[in-house]
Design an enzyme around this catalytic site. Structure first.
Site, short mmCIF file in Angstrom:
data_model
loop_
_atom_site.label_atom_id
_atom_site.label_comp_id
_atom_site.label_asym_id
_atom_site.label_seq_id
_atom_site.Cartn_x
_atom_site.Cartn_y
_atom_site.Cartn_z
N GLY A 129 20.31 -0.84 -2.65
CA GLY A 129 21.23 -1.92 -2.33
C GLY A 129 22.63 -1.66 -2.87
O GLY A 129 22.88 -0.67 -3.55
N LYS A 178 22.03 2.69 -10.28
CA LYS A 178 21.11 2.53 -9.15
C LYS A 178 20.91 3.83 -8.37
O LYS A 178 19.79 4.14 -7.97
CB LYS A 178 21.63 1.46 -8.18
CG LYS A 178 21.49 0.04 -8.65
CD LYS A 178 21.74 -0.96 -7.52
CE LYS A 178 23.02 -0.69 -6.75
NZ LYS A 178 24.23 -0.77 -7.60
N THR A 179 21.99 4.57 -8.14
CA THR A 179 21.87 5.78 -7.32
C THR A 179 21.04 6.85 -8.02
O THR A 179 20.16 7.46 -7.40
CB THR A 179 23.26 6.31 -6.94
OG1 THR A 179 23.97 5.29 -6.22
CG2 THR A 179 23.15 7.55 -6.06
N LYS A 193 20.21 4.14 2.30
CA LYS A 193 21.19 3.14 1.87
C LYS A 193 21.80 2.56 3.14
O LYS A 193 22.70 3.15 3.74
CB LYS A 193 22.27 3.74 0.98
CG LYS A 193 23.30 2.69 0.56
CD LYS A 193 23.82 2.93 -0.84
CE LYS A 193 24.71 1.77 -1.27
NZ LYS A 193 25.14 1.89 -2.66
N PRO A 195 17.79 8.52 -19.44
CA PRO A 195 18.76 8.68 -20.53
C PRO A 195 20.12 9.15 -20.02
O PRO A 195 20.24 9.69 -18.91
CB PRO A 195 18.11 9.74 -21.42
CG PRO A 195 17.24 10.53 -20.49
CD PRO A 195 16.74 9.56 -19.48
#
Length: 216
Positions: free
Chosen positions: A106, A16-17, A33, A188
């Site tokens: 999130g 996610k980050t 965040k 990737p």
């Protein structure tokens, strides 16, 4: 269309980050965040700031920072803190840029609790944010991906699509077909994640995300 993009994942540790960094860079968006846990490992905001090349994006301060690397409700309980959603929503209005998107990252997946009553999914709906789902291939990932897609569909949440991370697997084509949500791109697996990698990946994502109506 809301000018907020919420980055959620099918689980923890799926990228996610890094995805947030690439989307923020692609759109010259702001990043936020609101609830950070696991402070001993540093904050995601610090990580994002170190990976952006553009000079437009602003990385906004968290509303809650908690030490324990756990779900927000549990980390807050351990520190005897009460996470309130109202001030987070209020802050979202304060920091929302007028002319570019706000990328919101999130914690974990949709059903991670922020407090004793509110789940991340509820928070997304209150923010009226468009969702990007981050997925990665691992044993059980199809189940996690399809459960994520199904609950978003049931709640009629606006979903931009999937971003896949890690090594390619044909599972991701199946997930796109079964869910009906488009594939926005893939990030990737590389040995070194740095500004150059994020900038290069952002260039590939820019056109696809912009096609959804986002400025760049």
């Amino acid at each position: 269309m809301s000018n907020r993009i919420f980055i959620t994942g099918i689980g923890t540790g799926v990228g996610k980050t890094l995805t947030s960094a690439c989307v923020t860079e692609a759109l010259c968006a702001d990043y936020w965040k609101p609830v950070q846990t696991g402070l001993e490992e540093g904050t995601d905001t610090e990580t994002i700031r170190s990976l952006l090349s553009n000079t437009t994006s602003v990385c906004h301060k968290e509303v809650y920072c908690l030490r324990e690397p756990a779900s927000p409700h549990l980390a807050a309980r351990m520190e005897q803190v009460q996470i309130e959603v109202a001030p987070i929503l209020q802050q979202a209005t304060v920091i929302q840029p007028a002319d570019r998107p706000l990328v919101i990252e999130g914690a974990g997946g949709l059903m991670v609790p922020l407090n004793e009553e509110v789940f991340t999914l509820d928070f997304i709906l209150q923010l009226q944010a468009n969702v990007i789902i981050v997925a990665q291939n691992y044993l059980g990932s199809i189940n996690h991906a399809m459960l994520t897609a199904r609950v978003l569909q049931q709640q009629k949440a606006p979903v931009l699509g999937w971003i896949f991370s890690g090594e390619y697997h044909s599972n991701e084509d199946d997930i796109v077909r079964w869910s009906g949500y488009p594939k926005l791109g893939r990030i990737p697996q590389v040995q070194q994640v740095d500004k150059a990698f994020v900038k290069q990946t952002a260039e590939q994502l820019k056109g696809i995300i912009s096609a959804a109506g986002y400025p760049h």
